[in-house]
Motif scaffolding. Structure first.
Motif, PDB file in Angstrom:
ATOM      1  N   ALA A   1       0.444  -7.219  -2.947  1.00 25.28           N
ATOM      2  CA  ALA A   1       0.888  -7.019  -1.564  1.00 25.28           C
ATOM      3  C   ALA A   1      -0.148  -7.576  -0.591  1.00 25.28           C
ATOM      4  O   ALA A   1       0.200  -8.238   0.401  1.00 25.28           O
TER       5      ALA A   1
ATOM      6  N   VAL B   1       1.893  -2.526   5.407  1.00 24.63           N
ATOM      7  CA  VAL B   1       2.113  -2.222   3.990  1.00 24.63           C
ATOM      8  C   VAL B   1       2.103  -0.711   3.800  1.00 24.63           C
ATOM      9  O   VAL B   1       1.138  -0.039   4.193  1.00 24.63           O
TER      10      VAL B   1
ATOM     11  N   ILE C   1      -2.740  -1.199   5.571  1.00 23.42           N
ATOM     12  CA  ILE C   1      -2.114  -0.523   4.434  1.00 23.42           C
ATOM     13  C   ILE C   1      -2.361   0.972   4.538  1.00 23.42           C
ATOM     14  O   ILE C   1      -3.478   1.411   4.817  1.00 23.42           O
TER      15      ILE C   1
END
Length: 452
Positions: A126, A250, A217
């Motif tokens: 990712a 994310v 994230i």
């Protein structure tokens, strides 16, 4: 429930072979003393001495569908008889079906799936996708987080497991996420905590240079670092910051996904859609290693004509995908996600709050579904933790005593620092949940001895 007759001699042989040849993770090898496990079923596992444990850890918070679910076991057996393995470059029915079932449940337009072997690899990929998509290098992550133990994932991780492997050169910047009980922002309400945490994050972005930040994230609900449920509006606020500065958002749903919180994905509670979503664990309850990244249409399009520079030999392994298909279908057919929500709302939540009223060692109760934490303290007024941050040896003895009391009562706990996490399988019954609460009640009397 099927259990075997006690066989201590066999258990001793299993442990001896382990100590001779197995190198254990996160452990001083000369001090580790693993339990020899003879079998498991549903919410329980047992050893060779005839001791049975209610699994309130779901192993590593991954056996969402319980141990040895017959439909999943049968699916792995059937797939093994038909096609054990094939390279990732081929189109295979079971891989395509697993991807379809996952995409059907992910929020928004996350309709493409890149398969990995687990959560850390999902995070690695990712981050790689975000950097290539944006042409930027930095990734922001929270101090209270765990994202895996591979090179980029361990640098993103905020908890002390990062320290021995932190290269300080991976383009990672950490920030403080919301945590009202121990607010970094001197907040007194959820609204204040949300507002100030977002202001802090935006300031970090500004001082790092928005044009250098590829991704932010977050664990949708922070897992290992405390089961921290974000305040209302926080994830939407992060989404807005990302949109404003062209940053990829994310969400790490490795632990929170696939029913754990009473929704298919924790993001569903706040109706927030990330650009990339990582998963593993509950996608097939760990029956065969599997993880992945669910990818938005915009990021997927980046690689329509440009090769994606990443891959794994076992990406979308047929046995793993077969177990995922069976797991997702069984969860849907048997109402397992709904069961997790109901047990959390009607049994675990009320039961844990009732324990907190009677035990001075419980500072806070928090969670959703079958994803809860008890924060244990020496002093409720000062909120001093029962053991110091990252304690070991004698300093960690109070939590060791609590854990030992749990096991003596037939409960296998998930203990981290000064917390015990209450994370049974999503299939846990009301009777099993109450059995676990009774065992916790008994063990907390041990923790209470260390309070002031």
């Amino acid at each position: 429930m099927s259990t075997q007759q006690p066989d201590p001699q066999a258990g001793a042989a299993v442990k001896a072979a382990d100590r001779a040849h197995v190198f254990h993770s996160w452990s001083a090898q000369g001090l580790v003393d693993p339990l020899a496990v003879a079998g498991a079923e549903g919410s329980y596992f047992w050893d060779y001495d005839g001791n049975r444990y209610l699994d309130f850890s779901s192993q590593l918070v991954n056996t969402n569908i319980g141990h040895q679910h017959p439909k999943v076991v049968a699916a792995v057996q059937e797939q093994a008889a038909r096609l054990c393995t094939i390279a990732p470059g081929f189109a295979v029915d079971v891989r395509s079906e697993a991807a379809r079932l996952i995409a059907e449940r992910t929020p928004g337009d996350l309709d493409k799936v890149f398969f990995t072997n687990g959560g850390a690899e999902a995070v690695e990929n990712a981050v790689r996708m975000a950097r290539l998509h944006t042409g930027r290098t930095k990734v922001l992550s929270a101090y209270r987080s765990y994202h895996g133990a591979t090179a980029a994932a361990i640098n993103l991780t905020g908890d002390p497991r990062r320290w021995p492997s932190d290269t300080a050169s991976a383009g990672v910047v950490h920030f403080w996420g919301p945590y009202l009980y121990r607010s970094h922002f001197h907040a007194t309400t959820e609204e204040q905590e949300c507002e100030r945490a977002l202001a802090h994050l935006e300031e970090v972005v500004a001082f790092e240079g928005p044009q250098t930040v590829a991704a932010i994230i977050l664990e949708t609900i922070v897992g290992t670092a405390g089961i921290l449920v974000p305040p209302a509006g926080y994830l939407a606020g992060v989404r807005e910051i990302c949109d404003r500065y062209g940053i990829v958002f994310v969400l790490d749903e490795v632990m929170a996904g696939f029913g754990r919180t009473g929704e298919w994905f924790a993001a569903d509670h706040w109706r927030v859609t990330p650009d990339l979503l990582t998963f593993a664990k509950g996608v097939n309850s760990g029956y065969v290693p599997l993880g992945g990244v669910a990818i938005s249409a915009e990021i997927a399009a980046t690689f329509d004509r440009r090769p994606y520079p990443g891959g794994l030999t076992y990406s979308g392994h047929p046995l793993a995908c077969a177990s995922a298909v069976a797991t997702i279908n069984a969860m849907a057919e048997e109402g397992i996600v709904e069961n997790a929500a109901r047990i959390g709302e009607s049994v675990l939540g009320p039961g844990l709050r009732e324990l907190a009223e009677r035990h001075p060692s419980v500072g806070e109760v928090r969670g959703l579904g079958v994803f809860w934490a008890l924060e244990l303290v020496k002093d409720r007024v000062t909120r001093e933790p029962l053991v110091p941050y990252n304690a070991s040896g004698e300093a960690a003895a109070p939590m060791g005593a609590f854990a030992a009391a749990c096991k003596k009562a037939g409960l296998w706990p998930f203990v981290n620092m000064n917390r015990t996490h209450v994370v049974p399988p999503c299939t846990v019954t009301e009777a099993e949940a109450k059995e676990g609460l009774a065992a916790l009640d008994e063990a907390l009397t041990v923790a209470d001895r260390y309070t002031v």
